[in-house]
Design a protein around this motif. Structure first.
Motif, PDB file in Angstrom:
ATOM      1  N   PHE A  80       0.868  -1.188   0.000  1.00 21.10           N
ATOM      2  CA  PHE A  80       0.000   0.000   0.000  1.00 21.10           C
ATOM      3  C   PHE A  80       0.895   1.225   0.000  1.00 21.10           C
ATOM      4  O   PHE A  80       1.626   1.460   0.966  1.00 21.10           O
ATOM      5  N   ASP A  81       0.862   1.993  -1.072  1.00 21.71           N
ATOM      6  CA  ASP A  81       1.805   3.117  -1.154  1.00 21.71           C
ATOM      7  C   ASP A  81       1.104   4.476  -1.217  1.00 21.71           C
ATOM      8  O   ASP A  81       1.584   5.405  -1.852  1.00 21.71           O
ATOM      9  N   GLY A  82      -0.008   4.578  -0.511  1.00 25.64           N
ATOM     10  CA  GLY A  82      -0.707   5.868  -0.411  1.00 25.64           C
ATOM     11  C   GLY A  82      -0.382   6.567   0.900  1.00 25.64           C
ATOM     12  O   GLY A  82       0.479   6.114   1.656  1.00 25.64           O
ATOM     13  N   PRO A  83      -1.079   7.660   1.187  1.00 29.11           N
ATOM     14  CA  PRO A  83      -0.864   8.395   2.439  1.00 29.11           C
ATOM     15  C   PRO A  83      -1.344   7.580   3.637  1.00 29.11           C
ATOM     16  O   PRO A  83      -2.244   6.750   3.498  1.00 29.11           O
ATOM     17  N   LYS A  84      -0.740   7.798   4.786  1.00 32.20           N
ATOM     18  CA  LYS A  84      -1.065   6.990   5.969  1.00 32.20           C
ATOM     19  C   LYS A  84      -0.618   7.776   7.199  1.00 32.20           C
ATOM     20  O   LYS A  84       0.405   8.458   7.155  1.00 32.20           O
ATOM     21  N   LEU A  85      -1.341   7.633   8.282  1.00 32.06           N
ATOM     22  CA  LEU A  85      -0.967   8.284   9.538  1.00 32.06           C
ATOM     23  C   LEU A  85       0.417   7.794   9.966  1.00 32.06           C
ATOM     24  O   LEU A  85       0.639   6.588  10.080  1.00 32.06           O
ATOM     25  N   ALA A  86       1.344   8.717  10.217  1.00 31.01           N
ATOM     26  CA  ALA A  86       2.715   8.302  10.556  1.00 31.01           C
ATOM     27  C   ALA A  86       2.817   7.875  12.017  1.00 31.01           C
ATOM     28  O   ALA A  86       3.385   6.835  12.332  1.00 31.01           O
ATOM     29  N   GLU A  87       2.254   8.708  12.919  1.00 32.73           N
ATOM     30  CA  GLU A  87       2.348   8.366  14.339  1.00 32.73           C
ATOM     31  C   GLU A  87       1.118   7.549  14.755  1.00 32.73           C
ATOM     32  O   GLU A  87       0.185   8.069  15.376  1.00 32.73           O
ATOM     33  N   ASP A  88       1.103   6.287  14.389  1.00 31.85           N
ATOM     34  CA  ASP A  88      -0.012   5.423  14.801  1.00 31.85           C
ATOM     35  C   ASP A  88       0.358   4.737  16.116  1.00 31.85           C
ATOM     36  O   ASP A  88       1.392   5.057  16.725  1.00 31.85           O
ATOM     37  N   PHE A 141      13.043  19.150  11.759  1.00 34.71           N
ATOM     38  CA  PHE A 141      14.479  19.456  11.822  1.00 34.71           C
ATOM     39  C   PHE A 141      14.993  19.538  13.263  1.00 34.71           C
ATOM     40  O   PHE A 141      16.103  19.123  13.549  1.00 34.71           O
ATOM     41  N   LYS A 142      14.170  20.111  14.161  1.00 33.18           N
ATOM     42  CA  LYS A 142      14.649  20.360  15.521  1.00 33.18           C
ATOM     43  C   LYS A 142      14.247  19.249  16.481  1.00 33.18           C
ATOM     44  O   LYS A 142      15.071  18.733  17.235  1.00 33.18           O
ATOM     45  N   ASP A 143      12.972  18.881  16.441  1.00 34.05           N
ATOM     46  CA  ASP A 143      12.471  17.903  17.411  1.00 34.05           C
ATOM     47  C   ASP A 143      12.609  16.467  16.914  1.00 34.05           C
ATOM     48  O   ASP A 143      12.399  15.526  17.680  1.00 34.05           O
ATOM     49  N   ASN A 144      12.901  16.303  15.629  1.00 32.10           N
ATOM     50  CA  ASN A 144      13.034  14.961  15.054  1.00 32.10           C
ATOM     51  C   ASN A 144      11.807  14.106  15.357  1.00 32.10           C
ATOM     52  O   ASN A 144      11.917  12.968  15.801  1.00 32.10           O
ATOM     53  N   ARG A 145      10.629  14.691  15.098  1.00 29.13           N
ATOM     54  CA  ARG A 145       9.415  13.906  15.297  1.00 29.13           C
ATOM     55  C   ARG A 145       8.343  14.258  14.272  1.00 29.13           C
ATOM     56  O   ARG A 145       8.384  15.315  13.656  1.00 29.13           O
ATOM     57  N   PHE A 146       7.401  13.307  14.074  1.00 30.56           N
ATOM     58  CA  PHE A 146       6.273  13.578  13.193  1.00 30.56           C
ATOM     59  C   PHE A 146       5.302  14.510  13.904  1.00 30.56           C
ATOM     60  O   PHE A 146       4.976  14.274  15.077  1.00 30.56           O
ATOM     61  N   PRO A 147       4.807  15.545  13.204  1.00 28.88           N
ATOM     62  CA  PRO A 147       3.759  16.381  13.814  1.00 28.88           C
ATOM     63  C   PRO A 147       2.526  15.508  14.111  1.00 28.88           C
ATOM     64  O   PRO A 147       2.282  14.522  13.410  1.00 28.88           O
ATOM     65  N   LYS A 148       1.779  15.870  15.148  1.00 28.94           N
ATOM     66  CA  LYS A 148       0.564  15.125  15.508  1.00 28.94           C
ATOM     67  C   LYS A 148      -0.361  15.047  14.294  1.00 28.94           C
ATOM     68  O   LYS A 148      -0.619  16.052  13.635  1.00 28.94           O
ATOM     69  N   GLY A 149      -0.831  13.844  13.977  1.00 27.00           N
ATOM     70  CA  GLY A 149      -1.799  13.676  12.892  1.00 27.00           C
ATOM     71  C   GLY A 149      -1.206  13.721  11.497  1.00 27.00           C
ATOM     72  O   GLY A 149      -1.938  13.701  10.512  1.00 27.00           O
ATOM     73  N   PHE A 150       0.136  13.766  11.396  1.00 27.69           N
ATOM     74  CA  PHE A 150       0.805  13.860  10.082  1.00 27.69           C
ATOM     75  C   PHE A 150       0.598  12.597   9.246  1.00 27.69           C
ATOM     76  O   PHE A 150       0.757  11.482   9.748  1.00 27.69           O
ATOM     77  N   PHE A 151       0.239  12.771   7.972  1.00 27.72           N
ATOM     78  CA  PHE A 151       0.166  11.660   7.018  1.00 27.72           C
ATOM     79  C   PHE A 151       1.375  11.716   6.083  1.00 27.72           C
ATOM     80  O   PHE A 151       1.723  12.794   5.583  1.00 27.72           O
ATOM     81  N   ARG A 152       1.989  10.563   5.863  1.00 31.85           N
ATOM     82  CA  ARG A 152       3.120  10.479   4.920  1.00 31.85           C
ATOM     83  C   ARG A 152       2.641  10.863   3.502  1.00 31.85           C
ATOM     84  O   ARG A 152       1.442  10.932   3.235  1.00 31.85           O
ATOM     85  N   SER A 153       3.634  11.045   2.600  1.00 30.69           N
ATOM     86  CA  SER A 153       3.353  11.475   1.225  1.00 30.69           C
ATOM     87  C   SER A 153       2.306  10.603   0.552  1.00 30.69           C
ATOM     88  O   SER A 153       2.183   9.424   0.853  1.00 30.69           O
ATOM     89  N   GLU A 154       1.603  11.193  -0.382  1.00 30.04           N
ATOM     90  CA  GLU A 154       0.489  10.527  -1.060  1.00 30.04           C
ATOM     91  C   GLU A 154       0.954   9.479  -2.065  1.00 30.04           C
ATOM     92  O   GLU A 154       0.190   8.638  -2.496  1.00 30.04           O
ATOM     93  N   LYS A 155       2.239   9.552  -2.441  1.00 36.42           N
ATOM     94  CA  LYS A 155       2.790   8.579  -3.400  1.00 36.42           C
ATOM     95  C   LYS A 155       4.272   8.392  -3.100  1.00 36.42           C
ATOM     96  O   LYS A 155       4.866   9.250  -2.441  1.00 36.42           O
ATOM     97  N   PRO A 156       4.870   7.303  -3.581  1.00 34.55           N
ATOM     98  CA  PRO A 156       6.316   7.129  -3.372  1.00 34.55           C
ATOM     99  C   PRO A 156       7.066   8.351  -3.899  1.00 34.55           C
ATOM    100  O   PRO A 156       6.841   8.771  -5.028  1.00 34.55           O
ATOM    101  N   SER A 157       7.921   8.923  -3.061  1.00 32.59           N
ATOM    102  CA  SER A 157       8.515  10.223  -3.369  1.00 32.59           C
ATOM    103  C   SER A 157      10.033  10.182  -3.252  1.00 32.59           C
ATOM    104  O   SER A 157      10.592   9.342  -2.538  1.00 32.59           O
ATOM    105  N   GLY A 158      10.688  11.119  -3.940  1.00 34.04           N
ATOM    106  CA  GLY A 158      12.148  11.140  -3.893  1.00 34.04           C
ATOM    107  C   GLY A 158      12.681  12.524  -4.132  1.00 34.04           C
ATOM    108  O   GLY A 158      12.429  13.422  -3.327  1.00 34.04           O
TER     109      GLY A 158
END
Ligand code: HEM
Ligand code: MG
Length: 336
Positions: free
Chosen positions: A11-19, A226-243
């Protein structure tokens, strides 16, 4: 034998990062972190072992799962890092400082120094980390982040985007030439410096955004990564494989040549012997520099398991190159 490289996500769509399985946890005393905000974040959320020591297969899988990094790019980047900074016998790499947790070093010449090591993968002109010459090449640097915000204000209306990336990338190179007598910007670094400034646009922005907004990184989200090295609350990863989308546009805006200062500021001397991103087949020239010169210099006369694993990892590295580049494969240690 090193584990094979993972293939693309199913599954390579967007997804909640901090599950639930990937809650943020603050670092423990002996955890290792380094110059990459992406990998630091993945370790802080348990996509990678939280202690910061991982196999290449784990790093590739984590980059895909957490950020939706494209499979080929994750493989090429990870095997380059592993060959430059990892232990190819134990198959372990530190995302931070050198550590006994990667096992006994294979021989006296190989550095096995972890991603913090300056001059192998980590290099000068990073946008939120200082040059090694100034002391700390891996920690978040507030002065540089203030500059990141200022450029985003001036060139991106308060957001970081490809136009900001082009200006800031060029400015950091000019700064290095003017301020760091040992400024170095040759070979693999000529590629990574441009690739890295695309990542915040391609992978630090919520994958549910659409249109123009999808390519505008706000400063609060930037600071969280960059500073806290963490996913923002509720952040979803990219909508497609990215580079590295945007890389050509950023390079062309202000082309640079690879090279280094000759021990004094403002003495930049071109050196394209390890490749040149701006040349006709830029990507291949940099791969060739790595495989023909940089890696064999770290491992002059490997034998046995060491040699076998170097050959295997170099094959994995080559397999990660974009097919359309049609690079000629290099076999510095033979082919089997
Ligand atoms: C920088 C390694 C994946 C974002 C770096 C650096 C290293 C590194 C060694 C320091 C280079 C330097 O600036 O001197 C890796 C490896 C990866 C990986 C081996 C495995 C696939 C990612 C991912 C992201 C990311 C998935 C984001 C989603 C960045 C950014 C920088 C960076 C934005 C630049 C930091 C700055 O200039 O201040 N990476 N990285 N990386 N990485 Fe990664
Ligand atoms: Mg750096």
């Amino acid at each position: 034998i090193p584990a094979p490289a993972p293939g693309p996500l199913r599954f390579d769509g967007p997804k909640l990062a901090e599950d639930r399985e990937h809650a943020f946890k603050p670092m423990k005393k002996d955890d290792l972190r380094g110059p990459c905000p992406g990998l630091n974040t993945l370790a802080a959320h348990g996509y990678l072992p939280r202690n910061g020591v991982a196999t290449p297969a784990e790093i590739i899988q984590a980059s895909m799962e957490g950020f939706n990094m494209e499979n080929n790019l994750a493989r090429f980047t990870t095997y380059a890092a592993h060959l430059l900074d990892g232990n190819v016998v134990t198959d372990l790499l530190s995302i931070g400082a050198k550590t006994p947790k990667t096992g006994p070093d294979p021989d006296a010449v190989a550095l096995v120094a972890g991603l913090r090591n300056h001059g192998t993968f980590e290099g000068d002109a990073s946008v939120t980390r200082a040059d090694a010459f100034f002391g700390d090449n891996f920690s978040f640097n507030q002065t540089l982040f203030d500059q990141f915000v200022d450029f985003s204000d001036r060139f991106g209306n308060g957001f970081y985007n490809y136009s900001v990336a082009a200006e800031l990338r060029f400015h950091r190179v000019q700064q290095g030439i003017a301020e760091n007598p040992h400024f170095s910007f040759a070979g693999f670094r000529h590629l990574t410096a441009y690739a890295e400034v695309t990542f915040p646009v391609n992978m630090f922005i919520d994958g549910r955004r659409t249109g123009f907004e999808r390519l505008q990184l706000d400063m609060q989200t930037a600071e969280t990564f960059f500073k806290d090295n963490r996913f923002p609350k509720g952040f979803f990863r990219s909508e497609k494989p990215s580079g590295t989308e945007g890389l050509d546009q950023i390079f062309i805006a202000h082309p640079t040549q690879p090279g280094r200062n000759a021990g004094a500021v403002n003495t930049f001397t071109v050196d394209n012997s390890l490749g040149d991103l701006g040349s006709a087949n830029g990507f291949c020239s940099i791969y060739t520099g790595l495989a023909n010169v940089t890696i064999p210099n770290l491992y002059p006369n490997p034998t046995g398991v060491l040699r076998r694993n170097l050959i295997t990892n170099l094959q994995f590295l080559f397999d990660g190159l974009p097919k359309q580049n049609n690079c000629t494969q290099i076999f510095p240690f033979g082919s089997k």
